[in-house]
Design an enzyme around this catalytic site. Structure first.
Site, PDB file in Angstrom:
ATOM      1  N   HIS A   1      -1.351  12.026   5.789  1.00  0.00           N
ATOM      2  CA  HIS A   1      -0.098  12.264   6.524  1.00  0.00           C
ATOM      3  C   HIS A   1       1.108  12.038   5.612  1.00  0.00           C
ATOM      4  O   HIS A   1       2.073  12.777   5.631  1.00  0.00           O
ATOM      5  CB  HIS A   1      -0.056  11.330   7.740  1.00  0.00           C
ATOM      6  CG  HIS A   1      -0.377   9.888   7.414  1.00  0.00           C
ATOM      7  ND1 HIS A   1      -1.459   9.517   6.641  1.00  0.00           N
ATOM      8  CD2 HIS A   1       0.260   8.734   7.704  1.00  0.00           C
ATOM      9  CE1 HIS A   1      -1.484   8.202   6.496  1.00  0.00           C
ATOM     10  NE2 HIS A   1      -0.446   7.707   7.132  1.00  0.00           N
TER      11      HIS A   1
ATOM     12  N   GLY B   1       0.835  -1.213   0.000  1.00  0.00           N
ATOM     13  CA  GLY B   1       0.000   0.000   0.000  1.00  0.00           C
ATOM     14  C   GLY B   1       0.862   1.253   0.000  1.00  0.00           C
ATOM     15  O   GLY B   1       0.620   2.200  -0.759  1.00  0.00           O
TER      16      GLY B   1
ATOM     17  N   PHE C   1      -5.200   1.181   2.707  1.00  0.00           N
ATOM     18  CA  PHE C   1      -4.727  -0.003   3.451  1.00  0.00           C
ATOM     19  C   PHE C   1      -4.803   0.319   4.939  1.00  0.00           C
ATOM     20  O   PHE C   1      -5.210   1.423   5.336  1.00  0.00           O
ATOM     21  CB  PHE C   1      -3.288  -0.362   3.025  1.00  0.00           C
ATOM     22  CG  PHE C   1      -2.254   0.673   3.389  1.00  0.00           C
ATOM     23  CD1 PHE C   1      -1.539   0.578   4.583  1.00  0.00           C
ATOM     24  CD2 PHE C   1      -1.997   1.764   2.566  1.00  0.00           C
ATOM     25  CE1 PHE C   1      -0.589   1.534   4.925  1.00  0.00           C
ATOM     26  CE2 PHE C   1      -1.046   2.724   2.899  1.00  0.00           C
ATOM     27  CZ  PHE C   1      -0.336   2.600   4.086  1.00  0.00           C
ATOM     28  N   GLY C   2      -4.399  -0.630   5.760  1.00  0.00           N
ATOM     29  CA  GLY C   2      -4.277  -0.402   7.204  1.00  0.00           C
ATOM     30  C   GLY C   2      -5.579   0.061   7.844  1.00  0.00           C
ATOM     31  O   GLY C   2      -6.637  -0.557   7.679  1.00  0.00           O
ATOM     32  N   TYR C   3      -5.494   1.177   8.565  1.00  0.00           N
ATOM     33  CA  TYR C   3      -6.642   1.691   9.316  1.00  0.00           C
ATOM     34  C   TYR C   3      -7.547   2.592   8.473  1.00  0.00           C
ATOM     35  O   TYR C   3      -8.469   3.201   9.013  1.00  0.00           O
ATOM     36  CB  TYR C   3      -6.143   2.466  10.552  1.00  0.00           C
ATOM     37  CG  TYR C   3      -5.414   1.599  11.558  1.00  0.00           C
ATOM     38  CD1 TYR C   3      -6.101   0.926  12.562  1.00  0.00           C
ATOM     39  CD2 TYR C   3      -4.037   1.435  11.484  1.00  0.00           C
ATOM     40  CE1 TYR C   3      -5.436   0.121  13.480  1.00  0.00           C
ATOM     41  CE2 TYR C   3      -3.355   0.631  12.397  1.00  0.00           C
ATOM     42  CZ  TYR C   3      -4.056  -0.016  13.393  1.00  0.00           C
ATOM     43  OH  TYR C   3      -3.401  -0.817  14.295  1.00  0.00           O
ATOM     44  N   ASP C   4      -7.311   2.697   7.181  1.00  0.00           N
ATOM     45  CA  ASP C   4      -8.123   3.590   6.344  1.00  0.00           C
ATOM     46  C   ASP C   4      -9.636   3.352   6.466  1.00  0.00           C
ATOM     47  O   ASP C   4     -10.401   4.314   6.517  1.00  0.00           O
ATOM     48  CB  ASP C   4      -7.689   3.516   4.867  1.00  0.00           C
ATOM     49  CG  ASP C   4      -6.388   4.266   4.618  1.00  0.00           C
ATOM     50  OD1 ASP C   4      -6.015   5.105   5.459  1.00  0.00           O
ATOM     51  OD2 ASP C   4      -5.749   4.008   3.584  1.00  0.00           O
TER      52      ASP C   4
ATOM     53  N   ASP D   1       8.052   5.460   8.257  1.00  0.00           N
ATOM     54  CA  ASP D   1       7.428   4.825   9.411  1.00  0.00           C
ATOM     55  C   ASP D   1       6.207   5.651   9.750  1.00  0.00           C
ATOM     56  O   ASP D   1       6.268   6.879   9.793  1.00  0.00           O
ATOM     57  CB  ASP D   1       8.381   4.722  10.598  1.00  0.00           C
ATOM     58  CG  ASP D   1       7.900   3.631  11.560  1.00  0.00           C
ATOM     59  OD1 ASP D   1       7.888   2.454  11.157  1.00  0.00           O
ATOM     60  OD2 ASP D   1       7.513   3.956  12.702  1.00  0.00           O
ATOM     61  N   SER D   2       5.118   4.972   9.947  1.00  0.00           N
ATOM     62  CA  SER D   2       3.862   5.697  10.107  1.00  0.00           C
ATOM     63  C   SER D   2       2.937   4.938  11.034  1.00  0.00           C
ATOM     64  O   SER D   2       3.187   3.788  11.377  1.00  0.00           O
ATOM     65  CB  SER D   2       3.214   5.907   8.734  1.00  0.00           C
ATOM     66  OG  SER D   2       3.296   4.728   7.955  1.00  0.00           O
TER      67      SER D   2
HETATM   68  P1  ITT Z   1       7.179  -1.281   6.398  1.00  0.00           P
HETATM   69  O1  ITT Z   1       7.725  -1.143   7.819  1.00  0.00           O
HETATM   70  O2  ITT Z   1       7.769  -2.427   5.670  1.00  0.00           O
HETATM   71  O3  ITT Z   1       7.222   0.009   5.632  1.00  0.00           O
HETATM   72  P2  ITT Z   1       4.638  -1.580   7.778  1.00  0.00           P
HETATM   73  O4  ITT Z   1       3.241  -1.770   7.333  1.00  0.00           O
HETATM   74  O5  ITT Z   1       5.142  -2.532   8.864  1.00  0.00           O
HETATM   75  O6  ITT Z   1       5.593  -1.650   6.497  1.00  0.00           O
HETATM   76  P3  ITT Z   1       4.981   0.596   9.633  1.00  0.00           P
HETATM   77  O7  ITT Z   1       5.862  -0.183  10.553  1.00  0.00           O
HETATM   78  O8  ITT Z   1       5.330   2.013   9.318  1.00  0.00           O
HETATM   79  O9  ITT Z   1       4.838  -0.105   8.213  1.00  0.00           O
HETATM   80  O10 ITT Z   1       3.508   0.513  10.218  1.00  0.00           O
HETATM   81  C1  ITT Z   1       2.567   1.346   9.696  1.00  0.00           C
HETATM   82  C2  ITT Z   1       1.192   0.831  10.071  1.00  0.00           C
HETATM   83  O11 ITT Z   1       0.396   1.984  10.377  1.00  0.00           O
HETATM   84  C3  ITT Z   1       0.553   0.182   8.865  1.00  0.00           C
HETATM   85  O12 ITT Z   1       0.759  -1.225   8.863  1.00  0.00           O
HETATM   86  C4  ITT Z   1      -0.897   0.575   9.040  1.00  0.00           C
HETATM   87  O13 ITT Z   1      -1.503  -0.308   9.941  1.00  0.00           O
HETATM   88  C5  ITT Z   1      -0.783   1.961   9.675  1.00  0.00           C
HETATM   89  N1  ITT Z   1      -0.763   3.012   8.618  1.00  0.00           N
HETATM   90  C6  ITT Z   1       0.291   3.762   8.206  1.00  0.00           C
HETATM   91  N2  ITT Z   1      -0.060   4.572   7.195  1.00  0.00           N
HETATM   92  C7  ITT Z   1      -1.347   4.320   6.953  1.00  0.00           C
HETATM   93  C8  ITT Z   1      -2.277   4.808   6.011  1.00  0.00           C
HETATM   94  O14 ITT Z   1      -1.934   5.696   5.074  1.00  0.00           O
HETATM   95  N3  ITT Z   1      -3.510   4.335   6.062  1.00  0.00           N
HETATM   96  C9  ITT Z   1      -3.881   3.435   6.974  1.00  0.00           C
HETATM   97  N4  ITT Z   1      -3.074   2.881   7.879  1.00  0.00           N
HETATM   98  C10 ITT Z   1      -1.804   3.328   7.881  1.00  0.00           C
END
Ligand code: ITT
Length: 202
Positions: free
Chosen positions: A182, A11, A154-157, A70-71
């Site tokens: 962000h 994503g 993806f994620g929490y979207d 990192d997010s």
């Molecule tokens: P990498 O470390 O390999 O980049 P990751 O998914 O583990 O992949 P992070 O450790 O930065 O990345 O965790 C970020 C999590 O925060 C991610 O898995 C989502 O659950 C959430 N997240 C970050 N950005 C997001 C977005 O734009 N929309 C929704 N959820 C987000």
């Protein structure tokens, strides 16, 4: 200039490819196309520290300059959690759906004013030798919805209602998300210094 995007999250990769597509002189590589795997302990207590760790690990593994993101999501009612643990909120290897379910359960019974939250993103670019070159950050304010909705992003979207919108981040088009997220804010701050870096390296 070749820069390796140090993420295993498809994503994020999609969003960076789209947001950086207009940058002349940038060849964005992915871990997948280089056949690189990263094993980084994301144990830092800030998004910046973890992004720096990922970027340095990617530079070391590839011999290329590297960029990492990192997010995560900070929820006020949870005193900023899941924060840097966003990807693993419901446990190591948790799916996005499991994380969202746990979050909705943790906020059950709270009204709209008690559901405030924000996404944060730190981007770090390092040289092939690991030297830190650029660092930017972005945030996106909003609230946690009562239920998941939408299939974009993806994620929490699906559970995040950006401020001023009636729909979740997952119900926006990729273009709309990339205007307000962000990550978009952190990328906007990165563009000028990155252009400068690309010009220097050409
Ligand atoms: P990498 O470390 O390999 O980049 P990751 O998914 O583990 O992949 P992070 O450790 O930065 O990345 O965790 C970020 C999590 O925060 C991610 O898995 C989502 O659950 C959430 N997240 C970050 N950005 C997001 C977005 O734009 N929309 C929704 N959820 C987000």
């Amino acid at each position: 200039m070749r820069i390796l995007l140090a993420t295993g999250n498809p994503g994020k990769l999609r969003e960076y490819r789209r947001m950086l597509s207009g940058l002349e002189g940038l060849q964005l590589e992915s871990l997948q196309t280089l056949g690189c795997e990263l094993d980084v302990d994301e144990d830092g207590n800030s998004f910046y520290v973890n992004a720096l760790k990922k970027a340095r690990a990617a530079a070391k593994a590839s011999g290329l300059a590297a960029m990492a993101d990192d997010s995560g999501l900070e929820v006020d009612a949870l005193e900023g959690r899941p924060g840097v643990r966003s990807a693993r909120y419901a446990g190591e290897g948790a799916s996005d759906a499991q994380n969202n379910e746990k979050l909705l359960a943790a906020l059950a019974g709270l009204g709209p004013d008690e559901r405030t939250a924000r996404f944060r993103c730190a981007i770090v670019v390092v040289a092939a030798d690991g030297e830190e070159l650029l660092h930017t950050e972005g945030t996106c304010e909003g609230r946690i919805a009562e239920a998941a909705s939408g299939s974009g992003g993806f994620g929490y979207d699906p559970v995040f209602l950006p401020q001023g919108r009636r729909v979740t981040m997952a119900e926006l088009s990729p273009e709309q998300k990339n205007q307000i997220s962000h990550r978009a804010e952190a990328v906007a701050a990165l563009l000028e210094p990155l252009r400068h870096l690309l010009a220097q390296s050409s």
